[in-house]
Design an enzyme around this catalytic site. Structure first.
Site, PDB file in Angstrom:
ATOM      1  N   ASN A  97      -1.670 -12.116  -2.128  1.00 36.93           N
ATOM      2  CA  ASN A  97      -0.357 -12.180  -1.691  1.00 36.93           C
ATOM      3  C   ASN A  97      -0.246 -12.275  -0.167  1.00 36.93           C
ATOM      4  O   ASN A  97      -0.390 -11.622   0.623  1.00 36.93           O
ATOM      5  CB  ASN A  97       0.446 -10.843  -1.951  1.00 36.93           C
ATOM      6  CG  ASN A  97       0.612 -10.518  -3.558  1.00 36.93           C
ATOM      7  OD1 ASN A  97       1.289 -11.464  -4.205  1.00 36.93           O
ATOM      8  ND2 ASN A  97      -0.170  -9.797  -4.170  1.00 36.93           N
ATOM      9  N   GLU A  98      -0.365 -13.632   0.101  1.00 41.04           N
ATOM     10  CA  GLU A  98      -0.429 -14.027   1.537  1.00 41.04           C
ATOM     11  C   GLU A  98       0.997 -13.601   2.362  1.00 41.04           C
ATOM     12  O   GLU A  98       2.153 -13.407   1.724  1.00 41.04           O
ATOM     13  CB  GLU A  98      -0.600 -15.646   1.665  1.00 41.04           C
ATOM     14  CG  GLU A  98      -1.968 -15.927   0.859  1.00 41.04           C
ATOM     15  CD  GLU A  98      -2.920 -15.742   1.694  1.00 41.04           C
ATOM     16  OE1 GLU A  98      -3.122 -14.618   2.293  1.00 41.04           O
ATOM     17  OE2 GLU A  98      -4.044 -16.688   1.786  1.00 41.04           O
ATOM     18  N   PRO A  99       0.745 -13.730   3.480  1.00 42.02           N
ATOM     19  CA  PRO A  99       1.955 -13.429   4.323  1.00 42.02           C
ATOM     20  C   PRO A  99       3.317 -14.154   3.897  1.00 42.02           C
ATOM     21  O   PRO A  99       3.105 -15.291   3.598  1.00 42.02           O
ATOM     22  CB  PRO A  99       1.612 -13.787   5.686  1.00 42.02           C
ATOM     23  CG  PRO A  99      -0.016 -13.519   5.949  1.00 42.02           C
ATOM     24  CD  PRO A  99      -0.268 -13.916   4.625  1.00 42.02           C
ATOM     25  N   SER A 105       4.937 -13.066   1.108  1.00 40.02           N
ATOM     26  CA  SER A 105       5.060 -12.743  -0.180  1.00 40.02           C
ATOM     27  C   SER A 105       5.970 -11.344  -0.098  1.00 40.02           C
ATOM     28  O   SER A 105       5.948 -10.587   0.536  1.00 40.02           O
ATOM     29  CB  SER A 105       3.850 -12.233  -0.737  1.00 40.02           C
ATOM     30  OG  SER A 105       2.762 -13.169  -0.932  1.00 40.02           O
TER      31      SER A 105
END
Ligand code: PGA
Length: 400
Positions: A164-166, A168
């Site tokens: 979950n990348e920034p 998300s």
């Protein structure tokens, strides 16, 4: 009941997630393994399944090694364990060396007695059209298994959990996600080069992670220190996905000392409780304040000290003028014309000790002129002052 001031733990005022710090990765991993083993046994004794959420990457390798050891040497059984992994690259063959399916087999599953039917890992081999259904059924299987009892997490240097990348959302579900370049770069060591790192991944969403009954996040080494501080002490924000864990009521960070270095209790210990004001600590506090306020050390005022939380220092050490001077002299004395130490002199602020004399010195030069361009003066002094100086040129050989 009102708490006595002495009982108030000032660390809690900064840290919004419980943090346990261990001297080494081995000890932190052993603690986490113990948590997992106890839960597996406790569930087993109650005739229940134990549902574990598992992570990959370099972080949990020591944890898995310890679980394998416990299985071999202490008879820890995984017969009642069901696992759900956080993520998988997309697209990737399940049996490619870099796939998280292969990783889990290599580091844990093939060494323990888990029933292969109880293992769940997102499938990176499906077509894009199939992924949505896959993601929905992944979450459904998880729900049918009773939800995650204990979720193990790592943390990316950009704050990602799972993949979950920034950006998300806290409501995000299991889905396909675009990997940030920093993530691909961090993981490139597993591939021939960065262009081979898949651009996409399937990840369990943050809403799914937050449903776990208990969460243990592991982080090791200095590269994680800044993001650990943001996640634990910063605001809850989707730009640092791990900060969303502040919303969970049973989450702890298990980290080593290097990963803890940016926490206020270490970085500015005078803010979190009583400390002994050694000269080194005074220097650290005052320099830190000067940098934050963008003021020269000698211009700091009593007011600055008080507002910066250093009022205690004024009471103990006299007023700002005197402390400023003390720190200024410490800084001044660290500048020396004797880079190899001054023979027969003991000046505590000098960066190098005087004995032994002469010294053997090695200068590492990443590029064959850095020794001259970046530190030619120091190089010359070391030589002129009688030390034995060697240079290691770190080239690929193409200049020869
Ligand atoms: P790492 O990755 O364990 O390889 O540092 C952690 C993560 O990206 O979650």
């Amino acid at each position: 009941m009102q708490r006595e001031p002495a009982e108030i733990n000032l660390i809690d005022a900064f840290e919004r997630i419980s943090v346990q710090i261990f001297p080494t990765i081995k000890e932190g991993s052993a603690w986490a393994a113990q948590q997992i083993a106890s839960l597996i046994k406790q569930k087993g004794e109650a005739g229940e399944k134990c549902v574990l959420g598992l992570a990959t990457g370099s972080t949990p390798k020591t944890l898995y090694a310890e679980l394998v050891r416990m299985h071999r040497e202490e008879g820890l059984s995984f017969k009642n364990v069901i696992t759900f992994n956080l993520d998988e690259y997309y697209p990737i063959d399940n049996d490619a060396f870099q796939s998280y399916n292969a990783f889990m087999q290599r580091h844990l599953f093939q060494h323990v007695d888990i029933d292969p039917a109880n293992i769940h890992i997102p499938n990176g081999q499906l077509s894009k059209e199939e992924i949505k259904t896959h993601a929905v059924s992944y979450e459904k299987m998880l729900e049918e298994a009773g939800g995650i009892d204990l979720q193990i997490l790592g943390i990316g240097i950009n704050g990602h959990i799972g993949f979950n990348e920034p950006g998300s959302s806290i409501y995000s579900k299991t889905r396909l996600i675009n990997l940030e370049n920093s993530t691909r770069l961090a993981n490139a060591y597993e591939f021939a080069n960065i262009s081979e790192v898949p651009r996409l991944a399937i990840t369990m969403g943050i809403s799914v992670i937050l449903k776990a009954k208990k969460i243990v996040l592991l982080a090791w080494g200095p590269s994680k220190a800044a993001v650990v501080q943001k996640a634990v002490e910063g605001n809850v924000t989707e730009t640092v996905p791990a900060s969303l864990l502040q919303q969970h009521n049973d989450c702890s960070f298990i980290i080593d000392e290097a990963a803890a270095a940016e926490l206020t209790r270490f970085k500015s210990p005078w803010l979190t409780g009583e400390i002994t004001w050694s000269a080194k600590m005074i220097k650290k506090a005052v320099v830190n304040m000067a940098l934050k306020l963008e003021k020269p050390v000698l211009s700091l005022t009593n007011n600055d000290y008080t507002e910066f939380g250093l009022g205690d220092l004024l009471i103990e050490q006299g007023d700002a003028y005197e402390i400023n001077l003390k720190v200024y002299y410490m800084l001044r004395d660290s500048i020396t014309g004797w880079p190899g130490g001054k023979p027969k002199a003991t000046i505590p602020a000098h960066p190098e000790r005087s004995e032994p004399y002469p010294k053997k010195v090695i200068i590492f030069s990443p590029h064959p002129d850095d020794d001259i361009i970046s530190m030619g003066g120091t190089f010359q002094r070391l030589h002129d002052q009688g030390h034995e100086v060697h240079i290691a040129y770190q080239t690929s050989g193409i200049f020869s």
